[in-house]
Design an enzyme around this catalytic site. Structure first.
Site, PDB file in Angstrom:
ATOM      1  N   HIS A   7      56.949  46.604  45.248  1.00 21.97           N
ATOM      2  CA  HIS A   7      55.789  45.757  45.502  1.00 21.97           C
ATOM      3  C   HIS A   7      54.516  46.600  45.472  1.00 21.97           C
ATOM      4  O   HIS A   7      54.507  47.752  45.906  1.00 21.97           O
ATOM      5  CB  HIS A   7      55.965  45.084  46.859  1.00 21.97           C
ATOM      6  CG  HIS A   7      54.889  44.115  47.205  1.00 21.97           C
ATOM      7  ND1 HIS A   7      54.521  43.067  46.378  1.00 21.97           N
ATOM      8  CD2 HIS A   7      54.078  44.013  48.310  1.00 21.97           C
ATOM      9  CE1 HIS A   7      53.557  42.381  46.952  1.00 21.97           C
ATOM     10  NE2 HIS A   7      53.261  42.932  48.115  1.00 21.97           N
ATOM     11  N   CYS A  48      52.464  40.839  41.485  1.00 21.46           N
ATOM     12  CA  CYS A  48      51.863  41.680  42.530  1.00 21.46           C
ATOM     13  C   CYS A  48      51.016  42.810  41.957  1.00 21.46           C
ATOM     14  O   CYS A  48      50.017  43.202  42.563  1.00 21.46           O
ATOM     15  CB  CYS A  48      52.936  42.232  43.471  1.00 21.46           C
ATOM     16  SG  CYS A  48      54.195  43.252  42.684  1.00 21.46           S
TER      17      CYS A  48
END
Length: 329
Positions: free
Chosen positions: A164, A88
């Site tokens: 994230h 990510c």
């Protein structure tokens, strides 16, 4: 050769991100960590090409207010679904790089963009995972540690928090949130080059407010113009202006003062780059053999037991001090 699905964890650090970007052949940009969302801080970082936000992933986030992914309105956006673990950070970086026309990507990344631009989001994600350039640069930040396999997420199947990265940037007059775990780009409304950062800050603050006061694990970074190049260009421009001014003019005195400030900023930026480079070398270095030999030599000299006892005493004293501090609160 590393398999396509094996990607290491990437630390949220501007020095790591800057070196990763440069490793992919991109020139003229760098990452800066943002400690405040106030307007003056953002003004100092301009031009800002995009923002990367790190937050605790909850897995049950509410649906976005507006999502153009099914409306055929986002064909002009390079959006890739995240199809592999630990990618990510790099995908958030690519979300900015591959959607800006004013960044020098370098030949390899430019060729990749042209190759994958017409793919659907899931195929773009697969193309990223199979790119030798992107994967090898990403994995160059894997720790050289025989006791940790970073190619497999050590948090998998555990109760630890997961974090994230997502990107915010303006594309064709609208502010977008690009999150590889979502179905498509999220349109956050119309914006202009001079107000998109403020709108992005509002979206980030709204997201942070959903976690409550107890959650402090957030990080925000900006992709900006390379400050070394920027300051050098500004100094060169001032030098050209100074050549046409009389020695005793007030304007010359003012410009010389501006030049001194720029030289100081340039010096600090170069020092920071050197520090980043050293820290990245240390991140990648395996210190286990050195530690093993230090312990072995200490044991051979009959010093290890004494060092262990001293460490235990210090740890006990530290714990006692914490207990006393908590008792008095």
């Amino acid at each position: 050769m590393t398999e396509a699905g094996n990607w290491c964890l990437i630390e949220s650090d501007p020095g790591v991100f800057t070196e990763l970007i440069q490793g992919m052949g991109v020139r003229g940009v760098q990452m800066e960590e943002i400690w405040s969302l106030d307007e003056s801080t953002m003004e100092q970082l301009r031009p800002i090409y995009g923002l990367i936000f790190l937050f605790k992933w909850q897995g049950n986030e509410p649906a976005p207010a507006q999502d153009d992914s099914d409306q055929g309105l986002t064909d002009h956006i390079f959006f890739a679904n995240q199809v592999i673990n630990n990618a990510c950070a790099t995908q958030a970086i690519l979300s900015i790089l591959l959607n800006r026309d004013d960044i020098e990507l370098g030949s390899e990344l430019q060729n990749f963009k042209e190759f994958a631009s017409d793919f659907p989001p899931d195929m773009k994600g697969l193309a990223i995972s199979n790119s030798e350039l992107i994967r090898s640069v990403h994995n160059s930040f894997a720790r050289s540690d025989p006791f940790v396999n970073e190619m497999q997420d050590p948090r998998a199947n555990k109760d630890e928090d997961l974090y994230h990265f997502i990107a915010y940037l303006p594309i064709h007059g609208a502010l977008y949130e690009l999150d590889g775990l979502k179905k498509g780009p999220v349109n956050l409304g119309a914006c202009h080059d001079d107000d998109w950062v403020g709108k992005a800050n509002e979206a980030i603050m709204n997201r942070m407010s959903q976690y409550g006061a107890s959650e402090l694990h957030f990080s925000l970074m900006a992709l900006t113009r390379d400050r070394v190049e920027l300051y050098e260009e500004q100094i060169e421009e001032l030098d050209g202006m100074l050549l046409s001014l009389p020695e005793d003019s007030t304007e010359r005195t003012r410009l010389n003062g501006d030049r001194t400030i720029l030289e100081h900023k340039l010096h600090l930026e170069k020092e920071k780059r050197a520090r980043w480079h050293r820290e990245n070398i240390l991140r990648k270095h395996n210190f286990v053999p050195m530690i093993y030999n230090l312990l072995r030599i200490s044991a051979e000299r009959n010093e290890l037991k004494g060092l262990m006892n001293t460490a235990k005493e210090k740890a006990a004293a530290k714990n006692a001090s914490k207990k006393n501090a908590n008792a008095t609160q």
